[in-house]
Design an enzyme around this catalytic site. Structure first.
Site, PDB file in Angstrom:
ATOM      1  N   GLU A  56     -11.028 -10.473 -48.139  1.00 58.90           N
ATOM      2  CA  GLU A  56     -11.331 -10.127 -49.530  1.00 58.90           C
ATOM      3  C   GLU A  56     -12.122 -11.222 -50.238  1.00 58.90           C
ATOM      4  O   GLU A  56     -11.969 -12.392 -49.926  1.00 58.90           O
ATOM      5  CB  GLU A  56     -10.043  -9.984 -50.328  1.00 58.90           C
ATOM      6  CG  GLU A  56      -9.064  -9.041 -49.746  1.00 58.90           C
ATOM      7  CD  GLU A  56      -7.752  -9.052 -50.522  1.00 58.90           C
ATOM      8  OE1 GLU A  56      -6.880  -8.293 -50.151  1.00 58.90           O
ATOM      9  OE2 GLU A  56      -7.615  -9.826 -51.492  1.00 58.90           O
ATOM     10  N   CYS A  67      -2.592 -15.770 -43.287  1.00 58.62           N
ATOM     11  CA  CYS A  67      -2.277 -17.174 -43.570  1.00 58.62           C
ATOM     12  C   CYS A  67      -0.992 -17.542 -42.845  1.00 58.62           C
ATOM     13  O   CYS A  67      -0.053 -16.748 -42.795  1.00 58.62           O
ATOM     14  CB  CYS A  67      -2.124 -17.400 -45.074  1.00 58.62           C
ATOM     15  SG  CYS A  67      -1.811 -19.143 -45.483  1.00 58.62           S
ATOM     16  N   CYS A 104       3.684 -14.569 -51.518  1.00 55.67           N
ATOM     17  CA  CYS A 104       2.247 -14.305 -51.360  1.00 55.67           C
ATOM     18  C   CYS A 104       1.972 -13.199 -50.353  1.00 55.67           C
ATOM     19  O   CYS A 104       2.556 -13.169 -49.267  1.00 55.67           O
ATOM     20  CB  CYS A 104       1.557 -15.594 -50.922  1.00 55.67           C
ATOM     21  SG  CYS A 104      -0.192 -15.382 -50.555  1.00 55.67           S
ATOM     22  N   CYS A 143      -4.415 -12.843 -54.313  1.00 55.70           N
ATOM     23  CA  CYS A 143      -5.010 -12.882 -52.984  1.00 55.70           C
ATOM     24  C   CYS A 143      -4.223 -12.087 -51.958  1.00 55.70           C
ATOM     25  O   CYS A 143      -3.010 -12.066 -51.963  1.00 55.70           O
ATOM     26  CB  CYS A 143      -5.183 -14.323 -52.536  1.00 55.70           C
ATOM     27  SG  CYS A 143      -3.649 -15.198 -52.224  1.00 55.70           S
TER      28      CYS A 143
HETATM   29  N1  SAH Z   1      -3.828 -21.136 -49.628  1.00 54.84           N
HETATM   30  C1  SAH Z   1      -4.406 -21.701 -50.779  1.00 54.84           C
HETATM   31  C2  SAH Z   1      -5.496 -20.861 -51.408  1.00 54.84           C
HETATM   32  C3  SAH Z   1      -5.252 -19.388 -51.465  1.00 54.84           C
HETATM   33  S1  SAH Z   1      -3.949 -18.838 -52.509  1.00 54.84           S
HETATM   34  C4  SAH Z   1      -3.338 -22.043 -51.785  1.00 54.84           C
HETATM   35  O1  SAH Z   1      -2.198 -21.653 -51.588  1.00 54.84           O
HETATM   36  O2  SAH Z   1      -3.661 -22.735 -52.727  1.00 54.84           O
HETATM   37  C5  SAH Z   1      -4.690 -18.964 -54.117  1.00 54.84           C
HETATM   38  C6  SAH Z   1      -3.686 -19.000 -55.238  1.00 54.84           C
HETATM   39  O3  SAH Z   1      -3.123 -17.704 -55.472  1.00 54.84           O
HETATM   40  C7  SAH Z   1      -2.536 -19.942 -54.964  1.00 54.84           C
HETATM   41  O4  SAH Z   1      -2.267 -20.749 -56.068  1.00 54.84           O
HETATM   42  C8  SAH Z   1      -1.425 -18.966 -54.709  1.00 54.84           C
HETATM   43  O5  SAH Z   1      -0.209 -19.570 -54.884  1.00 54.84           O
HETATM   44  C9  SAH Z   1      -1.739 -17.864 -55.689  1.00 54.84           C
HETATM   45  N2  SAH Z   1      -1.011 -16.609 -55.462  1.00 54.84           N
HETATM   46  C10 SAH Z   1      -0.606 -16.090 -54.295  1.00 54.84           C
HETATM   47  N3  SAH Z   1       0.069 -14.945 -54.492  1.00 54.84           N
HETATM   48  C11 SAH Z   1       0.107 -14.745 -55.821  1.00 54.84           C
HETATM   49  C12 SAH Z   1       0.675 -13.731 -56.655  1.00 54.84           C
HETATM   50  N4  SAH Z   1       1.318 -12.702 -56.140  1.00 54.84           N
HETATM   51  N5  SAH Z   1       0.528 -13.849 -57.997  1.00 54.84           N
HETATM   52  C13 SAH Z   1      -0.157 -14.895 -58.532  1.00 54.84           C
HETATM   53  N6  SAH Z   1      -0.724 -15.869 -57.800  1.00 54.84           N
HETATM   54  C14 SAH Z   1      -0.586 -15.802 -56.463  1.00 54.84           C
HETATM   55 FE1  SF4 Z   2      -1.158 -19.108 -47.665  1.00 56.50          FE
HETATM   56 FE2  SF4 Z   2      -0.625 -17.583 -49.772  1.00 56.50          FE
HETATM   57 FE3  SF4 Z   2       0.703 -19.864 -49.401  1.00 56.50          FE
HETATM   58 FE4  SF4 Z   2      -1.891 -19.956 -50.110  1.00 56.50          FE
HETATM   59  S1  SF4 Z   2      -0.207 -19.124 -51.333  1.00 56.50           S
HETATM   60  S2  SF4 Z   2      -0.866 -21.148 -48.504  1.00 56.50           S
HETATM   61  S3  SF4 Z   2      -2.650 -18.114 -49.020  1.00 56.50           S
HETATM   62  S4  SF4 Z   2       0.772 -18.047 -48.051  1.00 56.50           S
END
Ligand code: SAH
Ligand code: SF4
Length: 386
Positions: free
Chosen positions: A91, A119, A126, A365
């Site tokens: 995505e 991931c 997540c 994400c």
């Molecule tokens: N793996 C990296 C980058 C991808 S995630 C990281 O964890 O930083 C990007 C952001 O989206 C991260 O801050 C993650 O915690 C957040 N995120 C993931 N799932 C989410 C959700 N359901 N609601 C809001 N933010 C979320």
């Molecule tokens: Fe992976 Fe989601 Fe954790 Fe980022 S927030 S490290 S994408 S599992």
């Protein structure tokens, strides 16, 4: 499968062209086809000799992403689901900087890009980690997210324009440059970017190069769940990329509950790596802090969070949790979120609260991919026997 041409640096291409006894200006022409005109076939590169095109086609692949699904409409946050050459889905999310004028090519946008299929880090809240990790994206698959989104925009813009008449049509290269849409990148899509470091850095360099994506390093933010060795490695790179840390908990106890990575790199080690990053870069770090009801949203959490932010001169980005299908975590009420923000502000910590726009289109994400994969998966019991 040969290596894709959009994984190659200019130096690598120059060396290759030299070995083919091609003049240097041919590299410039090729780069313009790839990054300004965003060509999707060798045949389109009409100012390159046919023999050279054949040589290129034999040595490299030239892949582009296939759009399989798009959510959201023009002028608001839009989410793209792409299919890669091996059928894997990733995505990207396009976020307008300001309310765009309809069909106005000069409006610039932020693109949120993915770096892995799935991931491995398995943060409990997540969607990206739910089905585990499949593979790393290659540099060209990271770069292509920007180019494919811009290609899509170009087609849309053309379709929206009133049919010709009046002003003569611009030369194709001016048109492509004008329709350059993205001037800001956040590496916050699916995957943990720093665990794909060796593909991420070449991709960001291609996107940053003036002859490539042309996106300033200071306009590229890498988000990480806190991989300590790679944060130190990034600090030693010459580029001034911005760093965002997915903190989500200001004590080991809270963080550990939702982020398994905290066992490997607890806050003490993460803090030391961030101190090093700041020493080397002197740049402001951002803490991302998702507010999850009953997990990390208690007012008392603003004390350790404020202390850590002050120590690292970090800005705090509060994000109300986006519900993920199949997970039970909840977003706190608006009052709780506003109260949390106010408590940080009282400590004079620079903080913002995202008042979500993309929530209604599964903008967090991994969510669109998960949904699509589940819809596309054959219902249990219909799989052909092996
Ligand atoms: N793996 C990296 C980058 C991808 S995630 C990281 O964890 O930083 C990007 C952001 O989206 C991260 O801050 C993650 O915690 C957040 N995120 C993931 N799932 C989410 C959700 N359901 N609601 C809001 N933010 C979320
Ligand atoms: Fe992976 Fe989601 Fe954790 Fe980022 S927030 S490290 S994408 S599992």
């Amino acid at each position: 499968m040969p290596i894709d041409i959009k994984s190659q640096s200019r130096e690598e291409l120059q060396a290759r062209f030299q070995s083919w006894e091609q003049p240097v200006y041919r590299v410039t022409q090729l780069l313009e086809w790839l990054y300004v005109r965003r060509a999707t076939s060798w045949d389109a590169m009409t100012n390159l000799p046919k023999t050279l095109r054949a040589q290129l086609a034999e040595a490299f692949s030239l892949q582009s992403l296939e759009l399989v699904r798009k959510q959201g409409s023009r002028d608001i946050t839009q989410k793209f689901l792409w299919k890669l050459a091996d059928g894997a889905l990733i995505e990207s999310v396009l976020i307008p900087a300001n309310p765009a004028l309809y069909g106005e090519a000069s409006d610039r946008h932020t693109l949120c890009v993915s770096t892995q299929v799935g991931c491995a880090y398995g943060c409990k809240f997540c969607a990206s980690g739910l089905d585990g990790w499949k593979r790393n994206l290659t540099p060209h698959e990271i770069v292509e997210q920007v180019l494919a989104t811009e290609r899509w925009n170009e087609t849309e813009t053309k379709a929206a324009r009133p049919s010709a008449g009046g002003a003569p049509a611009a030369a194709p290269e001016t048109e492509a440059a004008e329709s350059r849409l993205i001037n800001n990148l956040v590496i916050m899509g699916m995957g943990e970017p720093l665990s794909n470091y060796d593909n991420l850095l070449p991709a960001l360099r291609l996107l940053n190069a003036p002859w490539g994506g042309g996106i300033g390093a200071r306009k590229i933010t890498i988000s990480t769940s806190g991989l300590v060795p790679q944060i130190r490695r990034l600090a030693d790179e010459p580029e001034q990329f911005r760093l965002a840390i997915s903190l989500h908990g200001a004590t080991d106890e809270v963080r550990q509950r939702i982020m398994p990575v905290n066992r490997k790199y607890p806050l003490k080690e993460l803090t030391a790596a961030l101190e090093y990053y700041q020493e080397k870069k002197d740049r402001m770090i951002t803490f991302e802090y998702i507010l999850i009801a009953g997990v990390n949203d208690a007012l008392e959490q603003t004390q350790p969070l404020g202390a850590l932010a002050r120590h690292l001169r970090a800005k705090v980005n509060l994000i109300p949790y986006n519900k993920v299908e199949g997970l039970t975590w909840q977003r706190p009420s608006e009052e709780v979120c506003e109260g949390f923000l106010a408590a940080l502000e009282k400590q004079r910590i620079p903080a913002t609260l995202r008042r979500e726009k993309g929530g209604d289109i599964d903008a967090a994400c991994g969510q669109l991919r998960l949904k699509t994969e589940r819809e596309l998966a054959p219902p249990l019991g219909t799989m052909a026997p092996a």
